[in-house]
Design an enzyme around this catalytic site. Structure first.
Site, PDB file in Angstrom:
ATOM      1  N   ARG A 233     -54.161-100.734 -23.299  1.00  0.00           N
ATOM      2  CA  ARG A 233     -55.000-100.376 -22.213  1.00  0.00           C
ATOM      3  C   ARG A 233     -55.001-100.229 -20.814  1.00  0.00           C
ATOM      4  O   ARG A 233     -55.102 -99.000 -20.482  1.00  0.00           O
ATOM      5  CB  ARG A 233     -56.522-101.079 -22.069  1.00  0.00           C
ATOM      6  CG  ARG A 233     -57.370-100.908 -23.409  1.00  0.00           C
ATOM      7  CD  ARG A 233     -58.159-102.368 -22.823  1.00  0.00           C
ATOM      8  NE  ARG A 233     -57.312-103.258 -24.233  1.00  0.00           N
ATOM      9  CZ  ARG A 233     -57.280-103.074 -25.519  1.00  0.00           C
ATOM     10  NH1 ARG A 233     -57.834-102.462 -25.930  1.00  0.00           N
ATOM     11  NH2 ARG A 233     -56.690-103.831 -26.342  1.00  0.00           N
ATOM     12  N   THR A 234     -54.170-101.214 -20.049  1.00  0.00           N
ATOM     13  CA  THR A 234     -53.698-100.644 -18.985  1.00  0.00           C
ATOM     14  C   THR A 234     -53.431 -99.440 -18.880  1.00  0.00           C
ATOM     15  O   THR A 234     -52.526 -98.838 -17.991  1.00  0.00           O
ATOM     16  CB  THR A 234     -53.273-102.334 -18.441  1.00  0.00           C
ATOM     17  OG1 THR A 234     -53.960-102.823 -18.297  1.00  0.00           O
ATOM     18  CG2 THR A 234     -52.350-102.017 -16.701  1.00  0.00           C
TER      19      THR A 234
ATOM     20  N   LYS B 175     -28.583-102.748 -21.429  1.00  0.00           N
ATOM     21  CA  LYS B 175     -27.115-102.828 -21.359  1.00  0.00           C
ATOM     22  C   LYS B 175     -26.761-103.770 -20.341  1.00  0.00           C
ATOM     23  O   LYS B 175     -25.803-103.769 -19.955  1.00  0.00           O
ATOM     24  CB  LYS B 175     -26.541-101.061 -21.196  1.00  0.00           C
ATOM     25  CG  LYS B 175     -26.927-100.442 -21.890  1.00  0.00           C
ATOM     26  CD  LYS B 175     -25.892 -98.830 -21.425  1.00  0.00           C
ATOM     27  CE  LYS B 175     -26.322 -97.985 -21.944  1.00  0.00           C
ATOM     28  NZ  LYS B 175     -25.704 -96.856 -21.509  1.00  0.00           N
TER      29      LYS B 175
ATOM     30  N   ARG C 155     -45.758-103.838 -14.839  1.00  0.00           N
ATOM     31  CA  ARG C 155     -46.691-105.349 -15.646  1.00  0.00           C
ATOM     32  C   ARG C 155     -45.407-105.865 -15.675  1.00  0.00           C
ATOM     33  O   ARG C 155     -44.125-105.532 -16.329  1.00  0.00           O
ATOM     34  CB  ARG C 155     -47.316-104.986 -16.750  1.00  0.00           C
ATOM     35  CG  ARG C 155     -47.677-106.403 -18.005  1.00  0.00           C
ATOM     36  CD  ARG C 155     -48.088-105.901 -18.731  1.00  0.00           C
ATOM     37  NE  ARG C 155     -49.727-105.985 -18.479  1.00  0.00           N
ATOM     38  CZ  ARG C 155     -50.542-105.341 -18.996  1.00  0.00           C
ATOM     39  NH1 ARG C 155     -50.881-105.697 -20.730  1.00  0.00           N
ATOM     40  NH2 ARG C 155     -52.009-105.279 -18.768  1.00  0.00           N
TER      41      ARG C 155
ATOM     42  N   HIS D 105     -53.763-109.288 -12.387  1.00  0.00           N
ATOM     43  CA  HIS D 105     -54.004-108.563 -13.041  1.00  0.00           C
ATOM     44  C   HIS D 105     -55.594-107.835 -11.731  1.00  0.00           C
ATOM     45  O   HIS D 105     -56.594-107.543 -12.062  1.00  0.00           O
ATOM     46  CB  HIS D 105     -54.531-108.459 -14.048  1.00  0.00           C
ATOM     47  CG  HIS D 105     -54.826-107.601 -15.053  1.00  0.00           C
ATOM     48  ND1 HIS D 105     -54.005-106.229 -14.408  1.00  0.00           N
ATOM     49  CD2 HIS D 105     -54.492-107.722 -16.467  1.00  0.00           C
ATOM     50  CE1 HIS D 105     -54.414-105.506 -16.142  1.00  0.00           C
ATOM     51  NE2 HIS D 105     -54.699-106.134 -16.604  1.00  0.00           N
TER      52      HIS D 105
END
Ligand code: NCD
Length: 295
Positions: free
Chosen positions: A55-56, A82, A103, A130
């Protein structure tokens, strides 16, 4: 440059300005005079999610596309494979995009933001923050409860590790109506200080008895990815029968994803608002991005 990392980065006025733009966004992004808002098709938003999301991430993408902007996303096969550090990745992407939506599972958002020469919006940080979820949750609650003088909000599920709960509590404490909070817990009801918020817990076995008196039931899933060995979760499950004991003007909310805590039969009841939260998330994030790019 203004980052949005924590919910208290926003003043009450900022929140009201963002919310005042949401209805226009829903109508097809017209401003108060009815004119179309010129999309800034040059604006590029980068999403860097170091943790799963449906969703976010997708609502930020949808919001930016609907505003006429463009989106780039950190690929699964990025140079992190890497051995590149998160900081170097952020410094690089900040050279491409006008805003970074990040996030991260660790509490390092402030360091990541310091590495960026562009605004950073937190899309979730560890078990603590959040802010944009709190905004869309508050928007949803205000839509139904703004004319009440007092509301009772009961939080259930994994309140220790759910990052959506503390910021919403912070916002609700600033609302003009009185909020009576009930935090439920499976074991050892006690007071716990988390993220500067003191939670006084009620044993979750009382939930069926108090459901009738709540205006908002805010549920969360077990955050198993953050559990230490031996932790046990809530065993409360909202069935359709139990949900039907709630008042018809009460709201059932959940940031989603859900696990077993809400039976899918509950979805058809009018007080199930979790997919409306999903809907509101697009328009609240559009309004937020709009405030960032069009002031
Ligand atoms: C929440 C999150 O990521 O913290 N989900 C979301 O953003 N809608 C809730 C969760 O994962 O349980």
């Amino acid at each position: 440059m203004k980052h949005l990392l924590y919910i208290d980065d926003l003043t009450k006025d900022d929140i009201n300005t963002i919310f005042s733009r949401v209805p226009g966004m829903e109508r097809g992004f017209f401003n108060h005079s009815g004119d179309p808002i010129a999309p800034n098709s040059d604006a590029i938003m980068a999403t860097l999610f170091f943790e799963p999301s449906t969703r976010t991430k997708l609502s930020f993408h949808t919001a930016m596309y609907r505003l006429g902007g463009k989106v780039i996303d950190l690929p699964m096969d990025s140079s992190q494979k890497k051995g590149e550090t998160d900081i170097d990745t952020i410094k690089t992407v900040a050279e491409y995009a006008d805003v970074l939506v990040i996030r991260h599972p660790q509490p390092i958002m402030a360091q990541l933001a310091a590495a960026s020469n562009k605004p950073v919006i937190s899309a979730g940080e560890s078990s603590l923050h959040h802010p944009t979820q709190a905004l869309l949750d508050l928007y949803t609650i205000r839509k139904y409860c703004k004319d009440r003088r007092s509301i009772t909000v009961m939080f259930t599920g994994d309140l220790y590790y759910s990052r959506t709960v503390p910021a919403l509590v912070h916002l609700l404490r600033q609302e003009p109506y009185h909020v009576n909070f009930i935090f439920t817990s499976k074991v050892n009801p006690a007071i716990m200080i988390r993220n500067h918020v003191a939670f006084s817990y009620t044993d979750e076995r009382v939930i069926p008895n108090v459901l009738k008196s709540v205006d908002v039931l805010y549920m969360t899933r077990p955050q198993k990815e953050r559990w230490e060995d031996g932790e046990v979760g809530s065993s409360f499950v909202l069935t359709k029968e139990l949900a039907q004991t709630m008042r018809s003007d009460s709201l059932i909310m959940h940031p989603l994803p859900r696990n077993e805590e809400i039976h899918p039969d509950v979805d058809e009841l009018p007080h199930a608002k979790y997919f409306e939260q999903v809907h509101n998330g697009v328009y609240v994030r559009m309004a937020l991005l709009h405030c960032l790019f069009w002031k």
